[in-house]
Design an enzyme around this catalytic site. Structure first.
Site, PDB file in Angstrom:
ATOM      1  N   SER A  80       0.995  -1.226   0.022  1.00 23.39           N
ATOM      2  CA  SER A  80       0.086  -0.069   0.101  1.00 23.39           C
ATOM      3  C   SER A  80       0.657   1.183   0.176  1.00 23.39           C
ATOM      4  CB  SER A  80      -1.051   0.074   1.292  1.00 23.39           C
ATOM      5  OG  SER A  80      -0.401  -0.110   2.222  1.00 23.39           O
ATOM      6  N   ALA A 133       6.499   2.613  -2.584  1.00 23.28           N
ATOM      7  CA  ALA A 133       7.395   1.655  -3.250  1.00 23.28           C
ATOM      8  C   ALA A 133       7.015   0.584  -3.769  1.00 23.28           C
ATOM      9  CB  ALA A 133       8.751   1.385  -2.313  1.00 23.28           C
ATOM     10  N   CYS A 142      17.529   5.681  -3.106  1.00 18.59           N
ATOM     11  CA  CYS A 142      17.385   6.368  -4.306  1.00 18.59           C
ATOM     12  C   CYS A 142      18.573   7.344  -4.280  1.00 18.59           C
ATOM     13  CB  CYS A 142      16.056   6.752  -4.373  1.00 18.59           C
ATOM     14  SG  CYS A 142      15.547   7.762  -2.916  1.00 18.59           S
TER      15      CYS A 142
END
Length: 353
Positions: A19, A22, A156
Site C-alpha cells: 500500500s 514503493a 534512491c
C-alpha cells in the site's frame, strides 16, 4: 550464470507492504511484465480493500485485494516493501515463503553490521544474514545478480550519487579529496505516511534542507564506490512529488579535461541500457532534469568543468520510485532470471510533463 526463464510460465510474485509508494510502484511495473504474475499484495491498514482503491492508477489493471501479511502464501518471488527495520526482524518468516526475496528497504544494503549500527543507530536484527544479499545496483553488480536469490535494492539518493561517480573513481579521473553531493528530492521519497513536514501548507513551494549532514545513504555510497574518498551528502526537499537531482562537486588532476570525464563515462557505461549522458550545447534541456524521467528507469548524467579551478560539477537525475526503487528491482530480477534486462521497463517518459 542463471539459466533463462524466457518463454517459461510466469513467476508468481507476492508484495508485502504493497500500500506504500514503493510497493505500489513495483506493483505497477510488475503488472506490465510478461514474465511476472502478482498473486498477493499485503497491507495491514488496507486489508480487505481493493488494490485500486489505494492505487487508483491501477484501475482496470488488477482485481487483487489487500491481505494481511499473516495470510501470506508461498510465491516464486517475495518483494518486501516494508518500512525500515520491519523486514530484518522477520526475515526468517519471509524466507520460508519464497525462493527469491527482494527487499526495497535499507535493511540489508550494508554488509558490515557495525556500519549499519553507526548509520541507523541500532544493532541489526539479523547480522549473520547480511552476507547473503547482493546490493541491487545492476550497473555495479550485474554478474553477482545473475545468480542472486537475495537482492537488497539500493537507496534512491545513493543510486543517483553512485552512478554519477563510479566511472570517474574507477578510472582515476578524480583527485582523492572530499566530494560534496547535494540532492534535491521529491516528496515521495519520504513514503506514504504523512507527517508535519509533508503537510501540504508546509511543503508546497518549499525548498527545505532536511539532512544537511549525516544522511544515512552515505554509508551505502562509501561501501559501493572504489577508492574510499571522503563523501558528504546533503538532502533538500522540493515541491516535486517524484525525482532526485543530485549535483556533485569534485576535482580532477592537473592536465585532465572534460574529454577525460566523457571517456570515463563512455568506457564504463557504453552498454548500459538505462544510463544516458546528457550534455548538449543548445536548447533548454542541456542538463539532466528529473521532470523528463517521471515513471522511467533511466538515470541521466551530465557534467560541467571549471578548468581554472579543476572543479567538475556532476549532475545525476532519476525517478526515485523507479530507477531509485522499484525499477531497478525489476531490472535486477530480469538479470537474475536471464530475461532481457529492459523487460517491463520500456517506458520512455513524457514531454511535456
Amino acid at each position: 550464470m542463471a539459466s533463462s526463464d524466457q518463454g517459461s510460465k510466469q513467476l508468481s510474485v507476492a508484495i508485502v507492504g504493497g500500500s506504500g509508494y514503493a510497493g505500489g510502484e513495483f506493483l505497477r511495473l510488475a503488472l506490465g511484465h510478461p514474465h511476472l504474475k502478482v498473486t498477493q499484495v499485503t497491507s495491514e491498514r488496507s486489508a480487505g480493500q481493493p488494490v485500486a482503491l489505494v492505487h487508483p492508477n491501477l484501475r482496470g489493471r488488477t482485481n487483487l485485494k489487500f491481505r494481511k501479511a499473516a495470510e501470506l502464501e508461498e510465491a516464486d518471488i517475495i518483494v518486501l516493501a516494508l518500512p525500515h527495520g520491519s523486514a530484518a526482524g522477520r526475515i526468517t518468516e519471509f524466507e520460508g515463503k519464497g525462493r527469491v526475496i527482494v527487499d526495497l528497504s535499507a535493511d540489508f544494503r550494508l554488509k558490515d553490521p557495525e556500519v549499519f549500527r553507526q548509520a541507523y543507530g541500532e544493532a541489526h536484527p539479523a547480522p549473520d544474514t547480511l552476507g547473503n544479499w547482493v546490493y541491487g545496483n545492476p550497473e555495479l553488480h550485474r554478474e553477482e545478480l545473475r545468480t542472486a536469490t537475495r537482492i537488497a535494492c539500493a537507496g534512491c539518493f545513493a543510486t543517483s550519487v553512485i552512478l554519477a561517480l563510479y566511472p570517474l573513481l574507477k578510472l582515476g579521473v578524480l583527485l582523492p579529496k572530499d566530494i560534496i553531493a547535494t540532492g534535491l528530492v521529491g516528496s515521495s521519497a519520504a513514503g506514504a505516511s504523512s507527517s508535519d513536514a509533508s503537510h501540504h501548507p508546509e511543503r508546497a513551494g518549499s525548498l527545505r534542507v532536511y539532512k544537511p549532514v549525516g544522511h544515512r545513504h552515505t554509508a551505502e555510497v562509501q561501501q559501493e564506490l572504489p577508492g574510499h574518498f571522503p563523501i558528504h551528502l546533503t538532502a533538500i526537499s522540493t515541491p516535486r512529488v517524484r525525482g532526485i537531482l543530485s549535483t556533485i562537486q569534485a576535482w580532477i588532476p592537473d592536465g585532465y579535461s572534460d574529454r577525460d570525464v566523457w571517456s570515463a563515462y563512455r568506457e564504463v557505461y557504453a552498454a548500459e541500457p538505462f544510463i544516458r549522458i546528457v550534455k548538449v550545447a543548445r536548447g533548454i534541456h542541456r542538463y539532466p532534469d528529473p521532470m523528463l524521467l517521471d515513471g522511467t528507469n533511466y538515470c541521466d548524467l551530465g557534467f560541467e568543468m571549471d578548468m581554472d579551478s579543476g572543479r567538475v560539477v556532476l549532475m545525476s537525475a532519476i525517478d526515485n520510485l523507479v530507477k531509485g526503487t522499484a525499477g531497478h528491482a525489476i531490472q535486477c530480477l530480469n538479470i537474475a532470471h536471464g530475461w532481457e534486462e529492459t523487460t517491463g521497463l520500456e517506458f520512455a517518459g513524457l514531454h511535456p510533463a
